[in-house]
Design a protein around this motif. Structure first.
Motif, PDB file in Angstrom:
ATOM      1  N   LEU A 115       0.828  -1.198   0.000  1.00 55.51           N
ATOM      2  CA  LEU A 115       0.000   0.000   0.000  1.00 55.51           C
ATOM      3  C   LEU A 115       0.868   1.256   0.000  1.00 55.51           C
ATOM      4  CD1 LEU A 115      -2.941   1.090   0.213  1.00 55.51           C
ATOM      5  CD2 LEU A 115      -2.640   1.057   2.703  1.00 55.51           C
ATOM      6  N   LYS A 116       0.604   2.161  -0.954  1.00 59.83           N
ATOM      7  CA  LYS A 116       1.281   3.467  -0.981  1.00 59.83           C
ATOM      8  C   LYS A 116       0.548   4.450  -0.060  1.00 59.83           C
ATOM      9  CE  LYS A 116       1.086   4.055  -5.521  1.00 59.83           C
ATOM     10  NZ  LYS A 116       1.322   4.613  -6.867  1.00 59.83           N
ATOM     11  N   PRO A 117       1.266   5.366   0.571  1.00 59.34           N
ATOM     12  CA  PRO A 117       2.740   5.492   0.555  1.00 59.34           C
ATOM     13  C   PRO A 117       3.385   4.471   1.493  1.00 59.34           C
ATOM     14  CG  PRO A 117       1.801   7.167   1.973  1.00 59.34           C
ATOM     15  CD  PRO A 117       0.628   6.433   1.367  1.00 59.34           C
ATOM     16  N   PHE A 118       4.597   4.092   1.152  1.00 57.39           N
ATOM     17  CA  PHE A 118       5.334   3.133   1.990  1.00 57.39           C
ATOM     18  C   PHE A 118       6.717   3.710   2.283  1.00 57.39           C
ATOM     19  CE2 PHE A 118       5.230   1.694  -2.492  1.00 57.39           C
ATOM     20  CZ  PHE A 118       6.529   1.990  -2.863  1.00 57.39           C
ATOM     21  N   GLY A 119       7.307   3.234   3.355  1.00 58.75           N
ATOM     22  CA  GLY A 119       8.638   3.695   3.738  1.00 58.75           C
ATOM     23  C   GLY A 119       9.728   2.931   3.015  1.00 58.75           C
ATOM     24  N   ALA A 120      10.908   3.545   2.956  1.00 57.99           N
ATOM     25  CA  ALA A 120      12.046   2.918   2.283  1.00 57.99           C
ATOM     26  C   ALA A 120      12.428   1.600   2.943  1.00 57.99           C
ATOM     27  CB  ALA A 120      13.230   3.870   2.271  1.00 57.99           C
ATOM     28  N   THR A 121      12.379   1.554   4.272  1.00 58.39           N
ATOM     29  CA  THR A 121      12.757   0.332   4.982  1.00 58.39           C
ATOM     30  C   THR A 121      11.813  -0.808   4.637  1.00 58.39           C
ATOM     31  OG1 THR A 121      13.681   1.623   6.817  1.00 58.39           O
ATOM     32  CG2 THR A 121      13.159  -0.691   7.246  1.00 58.39           C
ATOM     33  N   GLU A 122      10.516  -0.506   4.565  1.00 56.77           N
ATOM     34  CA  GLU A 122       9.524  -1.537   4.264  1.00 56.77           C
ATOM     35  C   GLU A 122       9.718  -2.107   2.861  1.00 56.77           C
ATOM     36  OE1 GLU A 122       4.674  -2.060   3.603  1.00 56.77           O
ATOM     37  OE2 GLU A 122       5.510  -0.082   4.058  1.00 56.77           O
ATOM     38  N   ILE A 123       9.832  -1.229   1.860  1.00 56.18           N
ATOM     39  CA  ILE A 123       9.902  -1.726   0.485  1.00 56.18           C
ATOM     40  C   ILE A 123      11.219  -2.455   0.236  1.00 56.18           C
ATOM     41  CG2 ILE A 123      10.890   0.351  -0.601  1.00 56.18           C
ATOM     42  CD1 ILE A 123       8.118  -1.989  -1.991  1.00 56.18           C
ATOM     43  N   ARG A 124      12.295  -1.998   0.861  1.00 56.22           N
ATOM     44  CA  ARG A 124      13.582  -2.688   0.695  1.00 56.22           C
ATOM     45  C   ARG A 124      13.540  -4.076   1.319  1.00 56.22           C
ATOM     46  NH1 ARG A 124      18.108   0.404  -0.765  1.00 56.22           N
ATOM     47  NH2 ARG A 124      17.542   2.560  -1.294  1.00 56.22           N
ATOM     48  N   ASN A 154      14.051  -7.526  -0.809  1.00 53.82           N
ATOM     49  CA  ASN A 154      15.083  -8.488  -0.430  1.00 53.82           C
ATOM     50  C   ASN A 154      14.484  -9.872  -0.201  1.00 53.82           C
ATOM     51  OD1 ASN A 154      18.139  -8.436   0.470  1.00 53.82           O
ATOM     52  ND2 ASN A 154      17.084  -9.790   1.910  1.00 53.82           N
ATOM     53  N   ALA A 155      13.339  -9.918   0.498  1.00 56.09           N
ATOM     54  CA  ALA A 155      12.700 -11.201   0.794  1.00 56.09           C
ATOM     55  C   ALA A 155      12.241 -11.909  -0.479  1.00 56.09           C
ATOM     56  CB  ALA A 155      11.523 -10.989   1.742  1.00 56.09           C
ATOM     57  N   ARG A 156      11.635 -11.148  -1.390  1.00 56.81           N
ATOM     58  CA  ARG A 156      11.155 -11.748  -2.633  1.00 56.81           C
ATOM     59  C   ARG A 156      12.321 -12.219  -3.515  1.00 56.81           C
ATOM     60  NH1 ARG A 156       6.367 -13.881  -2.026  1.00 56.81           N
ATOM     61  NH2 ARG A 156       4.974 -12.457  -0.925  1.00 56.81           N
ATOM     62  N   LEU A 157      13.387 -11.440  -3.557  1.00 58.68           N
ATOM     63  CA  LEU A 157      14.558 -11.837  -4.338  1.00 58.68           C
ATOM     64  C   LEU A 157      15.210 -13.086  -3.744  1.00 58.68           C
ATOM     65  CD1 LEU A 157      16.095  -8.348  -5.113  1.00 58.68           C
ATOM     66  CD2 LEU A 157      15.431 -10.047  -6.830  1.00 58.68           C
ATOM     67  N   ARG A 158      15.232 -13.177  -2.425  1.00 61.35           N
ATOM     68  CA  ARG A 158      15.821 -14.354  -1.777  1.00 61.35           C
ATOM     69  C   ARG A 158      15.060 -15.620  -2.182  1.00 61.35           C
ATOM     70  NH1 ARG A 158      14.693 -13.465   3.501  1.00 61.35           N
ATOM     71  NH2 ARG A 158      16.423 -11.984   3.724  1.00 61.35           N
ATOM     72  N   ASP A 159      13.728 -15.523  -2.171  1.00 67.69           N
ATOM     73  CA  ASP A 159      12.917 -16.678  -2.583  1.00 67.69           C
ATOM     74  C   ASP A 159      13.131 -17.010  -4.059  1.00 67.69           C
ATOM     75  OD1 ASP A 159      11.881 -16.881  -0.034  1.00 67.69           O
ATOM     76  OD2 ASP A 159      10.039 -15.776  -0.514  1.00 67.69           O
ATOM     77  N   TYR A 160      13.215 -15.969  -4.881  1.00 65.10           N
ATOM     78  CA  TYR A 160      13.383 -16.153  -6.325  1.00 65.10           C
ATOM     79  C   TYR A 160      14.707 -16.846  -6.638  1.00 65.10           C
ATOM     80  CZ  TYR A 160      13.949 -14.734 -11.266  1.00 65.10           C
ATOM     81  OH  TYR A 160      14.155 -14.712 -12.623  1.00 65.10           O
ATOM     82  N   MET A 161      15.762 -16.471  -5.919  1.00 68.00           N
ATOM     83  CA  MET A 161      17.072 -17.070  -6.166  1.00 68.00           C
ATOM     84  C   MET A 161      17.075 -18.574  -5.894  1.00 68.00           C
ATOM     85  SD  MET A 161      19.264 -14.857  -7.315  1.00 68.00           S
ATOM     86  CE  MET A 161      18.781 -13.203  -7.839  1.00 68.00           C
TER      87      MET A 161
END
Length: 237
Positions: A114-123, A127-134
């Motif tokens: 949900l927008k707006p979101f903070g930088a910490t949240e989106i990062r 990271n979590a989605r990329l970890r699963d993808y790898m």
């Protein structure tokens, strides 16, 4: 210390101010916990994204759900139809109804934010989605002039075409890639790739590494990518 894995990210957002602010934040600091955004592209609509996919594919995509002419969920569906299996995070400026979220997830999106979101949240989400993808069989791993498709056992060179890898060669190459340039000991590789099999020894591993080098090295006697290091191996990416 292990190096971050370099990834490509796509942002699809029609609000130019929001898009520019988002892109600028990642350009200032491209580092996530385990990954580094080495290539970031942004477009204002789904049509521009679809045109891009003919010769460039992202490792992760941030897509606004309210795009001109097509929703983010519809774009996600088209991406899956094109064989683009990277994580897709849908951004919404309003609380999406449950049926819209379900429809988006069913057609290819991995998550709604949900927008707006903070930088910490989106990062953290990236990271979590990329970890699963790898870890998945759909991932495309890039090093040097190669694109490696572990799920298909295919190593694609920018100029020399395709090499077919065996299942064990693919497992070794992927494991070393995800070690992020750190040395992996021979016994660790034996345990992770073959399990604790008394019939498999370091000679078996060395034979597979030798054959793998024949496929990826310009000169297998002077390895550029798959290097012997401190009782094990490391992949220079």
């Amino acid at each position: 210390m292990a190096e971050r894995i370099r990834v490509r990210m796509l942002v699809v957002e029609d609000n130019s101010a929001f898009r520019d602010n988002l892109v600028e934040g990642f350009e200032i600091d491209p580092n996530l916990e385990e990954f580094r955004i080495s290539c970031l592209r942004s477009v204002p609509d789904a049509e521009s994204a679809l045109e891009m996919f003919s010769d460039w594919k992202p490792d992760i995509a941030l897509v606004d759900n309210h795009l001109p002419g097509m929703t983010g969920s519809e774009l996600g569906k088209k991406m899956r139809e094109l064989g683009i299996n990277c994580p897709i995070i849908i951004m919404s400026g309003e609380m999406a109804e449950e049926r819209h979220v379900a429809d988006g997830l069913r057609h290819g999106a991995n998550e709604f934010v949900l927008k707006p979101f903070g930088a910490t949240e989106i990062r953290a989400k990236l990271n979590a989605r990329l970890r699963d993808y790898m870890k998945s069989e759909d991932v495309i791993l890039r090093f040097g002039e190669f694109e490696f498709h572990p799920g298909q056992g295919i190593l694609e060179h920018a100029e020399n075409g395709f090499e077919k890898l065996t299942a064990m060669e693919s497992k070794i190459l992927k494991y070393l890639f995800l070690a992020r340039r750190e040395t992996v000991g021979r016994h660790e590789l034996l345990a992770k790739i073959w399990g604790y099999n008394p019939k498999v020894d370091t000679h078996t591993l060395e034979t597979h590494v030798y054959r793998l080098r024949q496929k990826i090295e310009p000169n297998s006697r002077m390895p550029r990518y798959l290097q012997t290091s401190n009782g094990g191996y490391r992949l220079v990416v």
